[in-house]
Scaffold this motif. Structure first.
Motif, short mmCIF file in Angstrom:
data_model
loop_
_atom_site.label_atom_id
_atom_site.label_comp_id
_atom_site.label_asym_id
_atom_site.label_seq_id
_atom_site.Cartn_x
_atom_site.Cartn_y
_atom_site.Cartn_z
N TYR A 26 0.81 -1.21 0.00
CA TYR A 26 0.00 0.00 0.00
C TYR A 26 0.85 1.26 0.00
CZ TYR A 26 1.01 -0.66 4.98
OH TYR A 26 1.66 -0.86 6.19
N GLY A 27 2.16 1.13 -0.23
CA GLY A 27 3.05 2.29 -0.22
C GLY A 27 3.83 2.44 -1.52
N GLY A 28 3.56 1.58 -2.50
CA GLY A 28 4.26 1.68 -3.77
C GLY A 28 4.72 0.35 -4.33
N ALA A 29 4.85 -0.68 -3.47
CA ALA A 29 5.29 -1.99 -3.97
C ALA A 29 4.26 -2.55 -4.96
CB ALA A 29 5.51 -2.95 -2.82
N ILE A 30 2.98 -2.26 -4.71
CA ILE A 30 1.91 -2.65 -5.66
C ILE A 30 1.06 -1.43 -6.02
CG2 ILE A 30 -0.14 -4.06 -6.04
CD1 ILE A 30 1.10 -6.23 -4.29
N ALA A 31 0.48 -0.79 -5.02
CA ALA A 31 -0.39 0.38 -5.28
C ALA A 31 0.46 1.54 -5.82
CB ALA A 31 -1.08 0.80 -3.99
N ASP A 32 -0.14 2.33 -6.74
CA ASP A 32 0.61 3.46 -7.29
C ASP A 32 0.04 4.81 -6.88
OD1 ASP A 32 -1.69 3.50 -8.76
OD2 ASP A 32 -0.74 3.04 -10.70
N GLY A 33 -0.88 4.81 -5.94
CA GLY A 33 -1.43 6.08 -5.47
C GLY A 33 -2.76 5.85 -4.76
N GLN A 34 -3.37 6.94 -4.27
CA GLN A 34 -4.62 6.81 -3.51
C GLN A 34 -5.76 6.27 -4.38
OE1 GLN A 34 -4.95 6.96 -0.20
NE2 GLN A 34 -7.01 6.19 -0.60
N GLY A 35 -5.73 6.59 -5.67
CA GLY A 35 -6.79 6.09 -6.56
C GLY A 35 -6.83 4.56 -6.55
N TYR A 36 -5.68 3.94 -6.52
CA TYR A 36 -5.59 2.47 -6.49
C TYR A 36 -6.25 1.95 -5.21
CZ TYR A 36 -3.32 -2.13 -7.13
OH TYR A 36 -3.07 -3.47 -7.32
N MET A 37 -5.95 2.60 -4.07
CA MET A 37 -6.50 2.15 -2.78
C MET A 37 -8.02 2.38 -2.74
SD MET A 37 -3.81 0.92 -1.47
CE MET A 37 -4.40 0.44 0.14
N ASP A 38 -8.46 3.51 -3.29
CA ASP A 38 -9.91 3.77 -3.33
C ASP A 38 -10.63 2.70 -4.15
OD1 ASP A 38 -9.63 6.05 -1.79
OD2 ASP A 38 -9.60 7.42 -3.51
N ALA A 39 -10.01 2.30 -5.25
CA ALA A 39 -10.63 1.28 -6.10
C ALA A 39 -10.72 -0.06 -5.36
CB ALA A 39 -9.84 1.12 -7.39
N ILE A 40 -9.67 -0.40 -4.59
CA ILE A 40 -9.73 -1.65 -3.80
C ILE A 40 -10.87 -1.55 -2.79
CG2 ILE A 40 -8.56 -3.14 -2.14
CD1 ILE A 40 -5.91 -2.27 -3.20
N HIS A 41 -10.94 -0.43 -2.09
CA HIS A 41 -12.01 -0.26 -1.09
C HIS A 41 -13.39 -0.40 -1.73
CE1 HIS A 41 -15.10 2.28 0.81
NE2 HIS A 41 -14.75 1.57 1.86
N ASP A 42 -13.57 0.23 -2.89
CA ASP A 42 -14.88 0.18 -3.55
C ASP A 42 -15.25 -1.26 -3.92
OD1 ASP A 42 -14.85 2.87 -3.23
OD2 ASP A 42 -14.55 3.37 -5.35
#
Ligand SMILES: C[S@@+](CC[C@H](N)C(=O)[O-])C[C@H]1O[C@@H](n2cnc3c(N)ncnc32)[C@H](O)[C@@H]1O
Length: 193
Positions: free
Chosen positions: A73-89
């Motif tokens: 969640y810090g760059g190893a896979i996710a590339d930004g907050q949009g990525y995390m928001d999409a996972i949450h959704d």
């Protein structure tokens, strides 16, 4: 040796699955439980299928943390907050309408205040793996778990030579509030005293 065990020895991903299955085998079905650190819900799916919890709390801020580039969640896979928001959704869509699931989009220590003492049968700790964060999760959630219940977690040997998860777990056990019960590969189980 069973076919599953033989395969698990050769394939690391399978070994993890098998270890998690054995860990969940310690827990009762129909339990009140929580997962700290949910990511994309792989473990969530397994718990719902294998243990059929009465009430399952999913706790994760789904926040991008660029200051931790080695974390998923810090760059190893996710590339930004949009990525995390999409996972949450996606989590919200798949699990959010299930009657036995509650999603808490916040850091674990903040979410802890929402639960009464002696509420959980078990809690699975798989969020921030730093020493301080694992110790804080154990400190905050131990009182929320019933005596005789389980403080479970992942990645016991994670973090190279500094072994932050192992150090935090062992320090917590030394405090006398839980006993070390089992370890299956990277999965650990403490019994709440
Ligand atoms: C290793 S992943 C979890 C994997 C998941 N348990 C599984 O097995 O499929 C770590 C997760 O912890 C979350 N996380 C990071 N800091 C957290 C915190 N303070 N409280 C709760 N979750 C946190 C991250 O957003 C990420 O989704």
């Amino acid at each position: 040796m069973s076919l599953m065990k033989a395969a698990a020895r050769r394939i690391p991903g399978l070994r993890r699955l098998d270890a998690r299955g054995r860990l969940l085998g310690l827990t009762p079905s129909n339990a009140v439980c929580a997962e700290i650190g949910v990511w994309k819900g792989a473990f969530t799916e397994r718990v719902l299928r294998q243990r059929k919890p009465a009430s399952y709390h999913l706790i994760d801020p789904w926040a991008f943390q660029g200051d931790m580039p080695d974390r998923w969640y810090g760059g190893a896979i996710a590339d930004g907050q949009g990525y995390m928001d999409a996972i949450h959704d996606d989590i919200q869509q798949r699990f959010g309408t299930l009657p036995n699931v509650t999603i808490h989009r916040s850091p674990s220590v903040e979410a802890a205040a929402e639960f009464d003492d002696d509420y959980f049968d078990w809690v699975y700790i798989d969020g921030d793996h730093s020493y301080e964060a694992v110790l804080a999760d154990l400190e905050c959630y131990a009182p929320k778990v019933k005596s005789g219940g389980w403080l479970l977690g992942d990645d016991f040997l994670w973090g190279g030579d500094s072994l932050p998860v192992k150090r935090a777990v062992e320090e917590f056990v030394a405090s006398g509030r839980a006993e070390f019960a089992q370890r299956f590969d990277q999965q650990f189980a403490l019994r709440r005293l």
